[in-house]
Design a protein around this motif. Structure first.
Motif, PDB file in Angstrom:
ATOM      1  N   ASP A  44      11.401  56.100  37.798  1.00 56.23           N
ATOM      2  CA  ASP A  44      10.663  57.024  38.669  1.00 56.23           C
ATOM      3  C   ASP A  44      11.450  58.313  38.908  1.00 56.23           C
ATOM      4  OD1 ASP A  44       8.661  55.198  38.891  1.00 56.23           O
ATOM      5  OD2 ASP A  44       9.123  54.583  40.958  1.00 56.23           O
ATOM      6  N   THR A  45      10.691  59.393  39.130  1.00 61.05           N
ATOM      7  CA  THR A  45      11.328  60.670  39.479  1.00 61.05           C
ATOM      8  C   THR A  45      11.577  60.697  40.990  1.00 61.05           C
ATOM      9  OG1 THR A  45       9.185  61.733  39.768  1.00 61.05           O
ATOM     10  CG2 THR A  45      10.214  61.917  37.590  1.00 61.05           C
ATOM     11  N   VAL A  46      12.457  61.559  41.389  1.00 59.39           N
ATOM     12  CA  VAL A  46      12.776  61.671  42.812  1.00 59.39           C
ATOM     13  C   VAL A  46      11.604  62.287  43.569  1.00 59.39           C
ATOM     14  CG1 VAL A  46      14.331  62.723  44.503  1.00 59.39           C
ATOM     15  CG2 VAL A  46      15.242  61.853  42.367  1.00 59.39           C
ATOM     16  N   VAL A  47      11.004  63.327  43.004  1.00 58.98           N
ATOM     17  CA  VAL A  47       9.863  63.997  43.615  1.00 58.98           C
ATOM     18  C   VAL A  47       8.674  63.873  42.651  1.00 58.98           C
ATOM     19  CG1 VAL A  47       9.020  66.169  44.575  1.00 58.98           C
ATOM     20  CG2 VAL A  47      11.443  65.641  44.666  1.00 58.98           C
ATOM     21  N   PRO A  48       7.532  63.409  43.139  1.00 58.17           N
ATOM     22  CA  PRO A  48       6.390  63.252  42.229  1.00 58.17           C
ATOM     23  C   PRO A  48       5.843  64.599  41.775  1.00 58.17           C
ATOM     24  CG  PRO A  48       5.736  62.779  44.482  1.00 58.17           C
ATOM     25  CD  PRO A  48       7.216  62.985  44.492  1.00 58.17           C
ATOM     26  N   GLY A  49       5.466  64.693  40.523  1.00 57.50           N
ATOM     27  CA  GLY A  49       4.848  65.900  39.984  1.00 57.50           C
ATOM     28  C   GLY A  49       5.852  66.980  39.658  1.00 57.50           C
ATOM     29  N   THR A  50       5.377  68.034  38.988  1.00 54.49           N
ATOM     30  CA  THR A  50       6.241  69.148  38.601  1.00 54.49           C
ATOM     31  C   THR A  50       5.802  70.464  39.234  1.00 54.49           C
ATOM     32  OG1 THR A  50       4.878  69.503  36.627  1.00 54.49           O
ATOM     33  CG2 THR A  50       6.849  68.106  36.385  1.00 54.49           C
ATOM     34  N   ALA A  51       4.743  70.431  40.023  1.00 48.15           N
ATOM     35  CA  ALA A  51       4.246  71.653  40.663  1.00 48.15           C
ATOM     36  C   ALA A  51       5.180  72.070  41.805  1.00 48.15           C
ATOM     37  CB  ALA A  51       2.835  71.426  41.208  1.00 48.15           C
ATOM     38  N   ALA A  52       5.166  73.363  42.115  1.00 48.39           N
ATOM     39  CA  ALA A  52       5.966  73.883  43.233  1.00 48.39           C
ATOM     40  C   ALA A  52       5.447  73.298  44.541  1.00 48.39           C
ATOM     41  CB  ALA A  52       5.889  75.401  43.269  1.00 48.39           C
TER      42      ALA A  52
END
Length: 191
Positions: A44-52
Motif C-alpha cells: 500500500d501507498t502512504v497516501v491514496p491516489g496521486t492527485a494534489a
C-alpha cells in the motif's frame, strides 16, 4: 533537579515522550514493511491516489508547521540561562535608628570571587535569592578538566558558604551548586 532550573523537568518530559513516540512510529514502520501488521499491507501507498490534496489540507499543514515552529521558538527562549533576580534587602527596624540597604547581588559577588580564587576553578557566578533572613545561594562554577570536584565542593561548602553565612548573620543558607567542566582548549587564568 533544582527549583532554579525550571525548564529542565519539562525538557526531560517532552524529550522522553517525543523519543517514545518516534520509537513507536519507527517500530510500526518496520513492522509494516515486513508485513507483520494485519491492518497494513506491505504494497500500500502512504497516501491514496496521486492527485494534489485539497487547498484546505495545505493550509492546515502550514498552520501546524507554524504552530510547531512557534512552540520550538518558545522552548529555545526558555533555555536562556536565568537565575533569580537580585533583591533589595533592608536591615534595621523601628528599634534601630538607621536602615541599611543591600542588593543581594552585591552580597553574592564576594562569594564568586572567593570561589574563583580556588585552584582548578576557571569561573564562578553566584546569586542570592529569598529574604535577607532566609537567603538561598545559587552557584555556577566552571572547573578545569583536571580539577578534583569532590575537593572543590568541600572547599566551597566549608569555606565560601560559611563566610557568607557569617557576613549575613544567618544560621543556614541552602545552596544549589552547578559544577561544569571547562573545555580543554583555553588555559586557566594565571593567579
Amino acid at each position: 533537579m533544582s527549583r532554579v532550573n525550571r525548564p529542565a523537568g519539562l525538557n526531560r518530559t517532552v524529550l522522553g515522550l517525543t523519543g517514545l513516540l518516534l520509537f513507536a512510529a519507527g517500530g510500526l514502520a518496520v513492522a509494516a514493511h515486513y508485513g507483520r501488521l494485519r491492518w497494513v499491507h506491505a504494497g500500500d501507498t502512504v497516501v491514496p491516489g496521486t492527485a494534489a490534496p485539497p487547498t484546505w489540507v495545505l493550509v492546515v499543514a502550514v498552520a501546524i508547521a507554524l504552530l510547531i515552529g512557534l512552540l520550538c521558538l518558545r522552548w529555545l527562549l526558555a533555555q536562556v540561562f536565568r537565575m533569580p533576580k537580585s533583591r533589595t534587602w533592608r536591615t534595621g527596624g523601628s528599634e534601630v535608628a538607621g536602615t541599611t540597604v543591600l542588593e543581594s547581588s552585591t552580597a553574592a559577588a564576594p562569594v564568586a570571587a572567593d570561589i574563583e580564587s580556588y585552584p582548578g576553578v576557571r569561573s564562578a557566578a553566584a546569586w542570592l535569592s529569598g529574604e535577607r533572613t532566609a537567603p538561598e545561594l545559587h552557584l555556577v562554577v566552571t572547573a578545569e578538566p583536571s580539577a578534583d570536584i569532590a575537593d572543590l565542593r568541600r572547599r566551597i561548602l566549608g569555606h565560601a558558604v560559611p563566610r557568607l553565612r557569617e557576613a549575613l548573620a544567618v544560621d543556614a543558607i541552602p545552596v544549589t551548586l552547578e559544577l561544569d567542566f571547562a573545555e580543554d582548549r583555553r588555559p586557566a587564568r594565571v593567579r
